[in-house]
Design an enzyme around this catalytic site. Structure first.
Site, short mmCIF file in Angstrom:
data_model
loop_
_atom_site.label_atom_id
_atom_site.label_comp_id
_atom_site.label_asym_id
_atom_site.label_seq_id
_atom_site.Cartn_x
_atom_site.Cartn_y
_atom_site.Cartn_z
N HIS A 1 0.85 -1.14 0.04
CA HIS A 1 -0.09 -0.20 0.01
C HIS A 1 0.95 1.42 0.16
O HIS A 1 1.44 1.63 1.01
CB HIS A 1 -1.05 0.02 1.20
CG HIS A 1 -1.98 -1.03 1.25
ND1 HIS A 1 -1.63 -2.24 1.54
CD2 HIS A 1 -3.26 -0.92 0.95
CE1 HIS A 1 -2.89 -3.00 1.32
NE2 HIS A 1 -3.81 -2.16 1.10
N HIS B 1 -4.00 3.29 -3.74
CA HIS B 1 -4.22 2.75 -2.35
C HIS B 1 -3.61 1.56 -2.16
O HIS B 1 -2.60 1.53 -1.32
CB HIS B 1 -5.75 2.59 -2.31
CG HIS B 1 -6.07 2.16 -0.92
ND1 HIS B 1 -5.87 2.24 0.49
CD2 HIS B 1 -6.39 0.34 -0.67
CE1 HIS B 1 -6.29 1.58 1.41
NE2 HIS B 1 -6.59 0.42 0.54
N GLU C 1 -20.29 -2.79 23.03
CA GLU C 1 -19.74 -3.98 23.26
C GLU C 1 -18.40 -4.17 22.46
O GLU C 1 -17.38 -4.70 22.99
CB GLU C 1 -20.75 -5.23 22.91
CG GLU C 1 -21.81 -5.36 23.74
CD GLU C 1 -22.98 -4.59 23.15
OE1 GLU C 1 -22.90 -3.84 21.97
OE2 GLU C 1 -23.90 -4.58 23.99
N HIS D 1 -30.99 -13.81 21.91
CA HIS D 1 -30.31 -13.68 23.13
C HIS D 1 -29.63 -15.00 23.65
O HIS D 1 -28.90 -15.24 24.42
CB HIS D 1 -30.73 -13.22 24.32
CG HIS D 1 -31.18 -11.61 24.46
ND1 HIS D 1 -31.62 -11.18 23.38
CD2 HIS D 1 -30.72 -10.63 25.09
CE1 HIS D 1 -31.94 -9.83 23.66
NE2 HIS D 1 -31.22 -9.22 24.57
#
Lengths: 680, 680
Positions: free
Chosen positions: A30, A265, A416, A480
């Site tokens: 890159h 890139h 989370e 869940h």
């Protein structure tokens, strides 16, 4: 330090050519970003950052994180120019080579000197940087004294356009602004290019306003080559009480034919393009770094000695804090095992509750632990009685729960993924200085999974407390119920997934987790579990599996984990009445068991001699190694009260005993059953 | 429609009492949010939304999504009040009961009438809603004609404080603003409470400014009880060219002792508190809904007939579009198998390239497919030659790639999680009207995993194209090597994880995926793979595994998947020279194989008769069911060129043949090997 204007243009050209040459030699890598960011690197490594090439782990160094990890040549080149010993020119040339001992992998890896964090998957590095900043703030608040600023690191993080689109980064940005982490400086390589084209293909938001709305300082540098302006902004960022983002408008693949396009890139430019750049810069030699450039980057490391003296004086003036900090710098814990209660309740207890009983006292007394939760304090039992929050001291909350930077309990919010990735940053501050603990429902460790993986990959010690770990959660339903998630973590290298069956095993799980140098998930029930104080052995959790309830001349093994233990024990009894003698094997951790000597494993499993049935309310995948049949989940869960959902899916001791009975009676008749795993 | 002011206060009380009673009866559930949101519900179901209780799937209905799914009673109660037949009062009373046939699970589930999407894990619903809005915009742009607005749905989505912290939501919000989805209205239940306390514990950003920065319309309602104001804002939101968020300041657990606190969120109030509320509202009867309230909510469904007539006229005026849309409303695909080339290249081809050769022509010709990528267009080969982007028509990008809402190629940006969750919304618009296709590197399907899971759970047909699926990626290194990820997806219910070994199998994988009613991951290589046109069978992929290279009287089986095929084939040859005859079994999909008749499975595996070795560069977990030994990954990967990284980890045909040779020669001597899985 004075910014040395006239020399910069020359230096930038040397760096850009070096990037182009290095990517061209093996025709891969890159180049564009690293070239566009060159002036940022000069600003950081020459003028702003405090670091010691001869002592990469110097404790009070500034930390640098490359969140856009694919531009790693950027970092490798500055490590080389500033004299990190391992990063020789011939090492630089191993980028994208087949050299097994390269210090220049395709993304930065934290096992190498001068690299704080492994990055590459986007959004991780900026989240890790928030963790580093939290760690720094906490150490400052805990140890700094008047005239003894022993902790004074600034965290610098490079991000690209892509990092700022990733959810984990957006969570971390919001949280860093909330916390007021003034020791965090993010530098945004604003080249407006991603793989698919210009950023406006997918993102036209006002980044500046968005960061302002998130309580950040926002600075903008219109000319990405202007070292003077960049240095000024970086220096200013160290003085603010908010985290700062410096938006630097750069040009990807600068001065090449593909400047400002997606093509710059992720691929080599081609030799003729590289040659053109050499021509343009009037510098024909490849891999050329003139000695003036090396001289320019030479680092004065006298601040290391200054700090060592400061710390020695600090230890004299504050012997207790000094000793503690010295121990934490070495990465050592004080004695902690005695902090675990010898006796735990023998009445039915949820293992999430037992986990609190075991660990809260350790968390309270050992300040290496930074404990957090993703908005589930009432459920996960990780808050000790008089815990203090790690909190922005300026915030006075509506609910009246306040804190400051010396606190060690973190309300991460409903974030989370960021929780896991920030925890990696906390662990990365210095090996062993912190052991981060995260907590949430087990199911939501699917949200956190990329962060958890990076912790395992980076060999950080992070402990994840995953409660509500079975269909026994009940009414919350299939969204869940973590049917398939254990398979992920049992397959993940450097990771223990431990599922204890009762209070004693919870104690054993915590002991194993704190002793293990890498990552652990402790998997816990929401609901009350029957206790087996006579059978359960905390010391045996570290073996991964052990004989829990033994019979003479067993005809079969029942393997079981966590909250399904009661079914196994009751089935054993029912089977005994039918004349079938079964051992119950508690099996809290596959990996710990795999690590035991063959002899021990054979003494437990008796493969080929006994049939064995695994009882676990998860997808079976992986248990086929240890068992010949299983009573497992084949579908997603169902919303019913906990006992009913178990019942619904056949987790009933009579039903289970009956299935095992039938299976066992076929076992001796049908030779195929010895080799073909059966889902009962 | 006129807002009927005086009656509202009474209605709101009836609804709040009903919530409190329903949560109290089984002492569990989430009362506070549903109570605080009551006026929003009245506004939506009474005044704003277009829906038909007697025909819940009426095609041109407005869609409602409850992103804060734990407040599901809110939705269930309005389904009841407005006369959805299944949602009787006795059904409402099954909330949190042990009733196996309840329509009132703990979170909304999309298999039930009137529920568009399964929600519960936070941040999913708002992302799904962006997908619904994309689907709606695309249908409008494709089918609406002057005077025939056959598609005119608005998407309404409720979110809470928590949804707005989740990364996936933040990705989706940014993207929805970019796309200018004026058909999307988000209503924010701004009660400033989460489980841990007040929101300012963790989030003090300026939500309004943040949405404005993301190109949204922002409206604010200071009094959460004011139906009049809410209705006005909702109506306005339907007229804008941007997505709208309406911030409604509500009071969680309104009129109870715990109003405005975290305690009101997720637990019953206790009978005495509920009794007090009955007293306060002067309404002693439990579960009481007066007939005036039912009358108030009665729905005039005449717009269904109006639309049917409009659509009939449309079909006459535009027979071709009419027929196509009618077919898509039925959820049917036109013939597509003939669009797959009969012949595929026999020279070495990367399977990601083959995937494009197989699917691009289908994507081009069958407009049910909405194809997207998380910024990896150049890598995943999902863009067909003259594809048109689904894009905000007002945007003219710097790179010159433009589009409009009729396009079916979506640049999702670097937002893997949102890509998966948005795709679920596209699929949810109407069963089979769209088949969303996502694409990224396989490793980043860990970022996307919660979205992918929701698609599987919801039984949506979504196809995920996961390229760069092995250590063969090479230099990108361990951050990009998906060692443990297959174990997750092989364990996930309603999911096919298919890993084809060459071009023919890629064709078979696509056929299997399009035929499968649920979710599929097609797992593909970055690097060129040798082709086996004589051995490889596209028709056999659907069997999950088949004999690829057969020998007479085989002594062992070599099982293999995907890009490791060449090692298996070469090892077979080397072993043959040593006198060991091995079958090579191609094993692209475990689940498809599991679904075959026992007889077929035995004909392939010959368990107990032959040893079998699985060759796959992933963690072994789960293969123990089919094989007796494995050559798999025990650690994370390493940054080296593709062939070298294979070599480094022992994936070399000579090394593999040697390991198998040794293993085989022990097999007959050591009885234990028949029962104990060996990692070679």
């Amino acid at each position: 330090m004075t910014v040395q204007e006239p020399f910069h243009d020359y230096t930038l050209k040397v760096i850009r050519l070096l990037v182009a040459d290095l990517v061209q030699q093996f025709n891969g890598g890159h180049p564009g970003g690293a070239m566009g960011m060159a002036a940022i690197g000069v600003s950081l490594w020459k003028y702003v950052m405090k670091y010691a090439p001869s002592d990469p782990n110097f404790f009070n160094r500034d930390r640098f994180v490359l969140s856009n990890g694919h531009t790693c040549l950027f970092q490798y080149i500055f490590l080389h120019l500033t004299g990190y010993k391992h990063m020789t020119m011939s090492q630089l040339k191993t980028y994208h080579s087949a050299d097994l001992n390269s210090y220049c992998p395709g993304h930065p890896e934290n096992e190498h000197p001068g690299i704080e964090l492994t990055t590459g998957a986007l959004g991780q590095g900026i989240s890790n940087s928030v963790g580093l900043a939290i760690a720094g703030k906490n150490l400052q608040a805990t140890y700094n004294k008047p005239e003894f600023p022993v902790i004074s690191s600034q965290i610098f993080c490079m991000v690209g356009d892509a990092c700022l689109q990733e959810g984990v980064a957006l969570e971390s940005i919001s949280f860093a602004g909330h916390l007021g982490l003034g020791n965090l400086t993010v530098i945004y390589d604003n080249n407006q290019i991603t793989c698919d084209g210009s950023v406006d293909l997918t993102n036209t938001e006002n980044i500046k306003d968005k960061f302002l709305a998130c309580n950040w300082e926002v600075l903008e540098i219109s000319e990405g080559d202007n070292v003077n302006q960049i240095v000024e902004a970086l220096e200013y960022s160290k003085t603010t009480e908010k985290p700062t983002i410096i938006i630097v408008n750069t040009r990807i693949g600068i001065d090449t034919a593909v400047e400002g396009t997606a093509v710059a890139h992720g691929a080599a430019f081609g030799q003729s393009e590289v040659d053109k750049l050499h021509e343009l810069y009037q510098s024909p030699e490849k891999f050329y770094v003139p000695s003036e450039v090396y001289d320019f980057f030479k680092v004065d490391e006298s601040f290391v000695d200054d700090w060592n003296k400061l710390f020695a004086d600090y230890q004299k003036a504050y012997p207790e804090s000094g000793e503690e900090l010295a121990r934490r710098i070495k990465g050592e814990l004080p004695d902690w095992k005695h902090l675990i209660p010898k006796e735990l309740p023998s009445s039915a207890t949820a293992s999430r509750k037992a986990s609190g009983l075991v660990f809260n006292n350790i968390a309270k007394n050992v300040n290496s632990f930074m404990v957090g939760t993703a908005d589930l304090s009432p459920s996960v039992n990780m808050a000790w009685a008089d815990k203090k929050d790690f909190q922005n001291p300026k915030i006075k909350t509506q609910c009246g729960i306040n804190g400051d930077y010396s606190g060690r309990y973190i309300h991460y919010g409903i974030r989370e993924h960021a929780m896991a990735s920030i925890s990696n940053g906390i662990a990365a501050y210095n090996k062993g200085t912190f052991i981060p603990v995260t907590s949430s429902f087990f199911m939501f460790y699917l949200y956190a999974a990329p962060g958890v993986r990076y912790g395992a990959l980076s060999e950080f010690q992070v402990i994840h407390v995953a409660t509500h770990d079975s269909i026994g959660i009940g009414e919350d339903g299939p969204t869940h119920h973590p049917i398939e998630l254990a398979a992920l973590y049992r397959s993940m290298p450097n990771m223990l997934y431990i599922r204890p069956c009762d209070n004693e095993e919870v104690a054993g799980a915590w002991e194993a987790a704190i002793d293990y140098p890498h990552s652990t998930i402790i998997s816990l029930s929401r609901h009350n579990l029957k206790q087996y104080p006579e059978l359960s052995k905390r010391d045996k959790v570290k073996l991964g599996a052990y004989v829990f309830s033994e019979v003479e001349d067993p005809a079969l093994n029942i393997l079981v984990t966590g909250s399904e233990m009661q079914f196994a024990m009751e089935a054993q009894e029912i089977l005994a009445k039918k004349g079938i003698k079964a051992n119950v094997i508690s099996f809290p951790c596959q990996r710990l068991f795999d690590n035991q000597p063959l002899e021990y494993k054979r003494s437990i499993l008796k493969q080929g001699k006994l049939p064995s049935v695994i009882i676990e309310a998860y997808a079976v995948n992986g248990w086929e190694k240890y068992a010949t049949a299983g009573i497992n989940m084949k579908t997603f869960g169902k919303s019913l009260p906990g006992p009913k959902v178990y019942e619904y899916f056949g987790y009933n001791s009579e039903v289970i005993a009956d299935k095992i009975d039938k299976y066992y009676s076929n076992w001796s008749k049908d030779e195929d059953l010895k080799y073909e795993f059966q889902e009962l």
